[in-house]
Design a protein around this motif. Sequence first.
Motif, PDB file in Angstrom:
ATOM      1  N   ASP A  23      46.915   0.619  23.778  1.00  0.00           N
ATOM      2  CA  ASP A  23      47.713   1.783  24.500  1.00  0.00           C
ATOM      3  C   ASP A  23      48.857   1.961  23.602  1.00  0.00           C
ATOM      4  OD1 ASP A  23      50.018  -0.202  24.412  1.00  0.00           O
ATOM      5  OD2 ASP A  23      49.926  -0.798  26.476  1.00  0.00           O
ATOM      6  N   ASP A  24      49.674   3.173  23.835  1.00  0.00           N
ATOM      7  CA  ASP A  24      50.658   3.793  23.260  1.00  0.00           C
ATOM      8  C   ASP A  24      51.738   2.780  22.530  1.00  0.00           C
ATOM      9  OD1 ASP A  24      49.240   5.792  24.365  1.00  0.00           O
ATOM     10  OD2 ASP A  24      51.073   6.752  25.223  1.00  0.00           O
ATOM     11  N   GLN A  25      52.170   1.738  23.202  1.00  0.00           N
ATOM     12  CA  GLN A  25      52.993   0.878  22.916  1.00  0.00           C
ATOM     13  C   GLN A  25      52.263  -0.596  21.905  1.00  0.00           C
ATOM     14  OE1 GLN A  25      53.511   1.827  26.398  1.00  0.00           O
ATOM     15  NE2 GLN A  25      54.576   3.049  25.460  1.00  0.00           N
TER      16      GLN A  25
END
Length: 87
Positions: free
Chosen positions: A3-5
């Motif tokens: 994911d983005d994190q």
Amino acid sequence: MIDDQMRFSIFGGCNRFIGDLALSEGTIAFPESFAGTLMACPDDVERHERAFLDALARVHSYVRYGTGLVLTDRSGGALLHFVERHD
């Protein structure tokens, strides 16, 4: 999935695993401190899942091509190969 994190989630064949991904220019690592479910798995599935997790611990770098991702060891040998799917 990543994911983005920079958190990953992976299905190992019986259990699901999540954790933080260490990614830098051309290198990738899956720290050992990730979480997983603790399902009772058949012995053969457990062996495959353990081999998968052992390979994941040896990952050093990656090669991305089209919808594919190959995770390699320090010498460039392929450990795991993933292909993006849309179900």
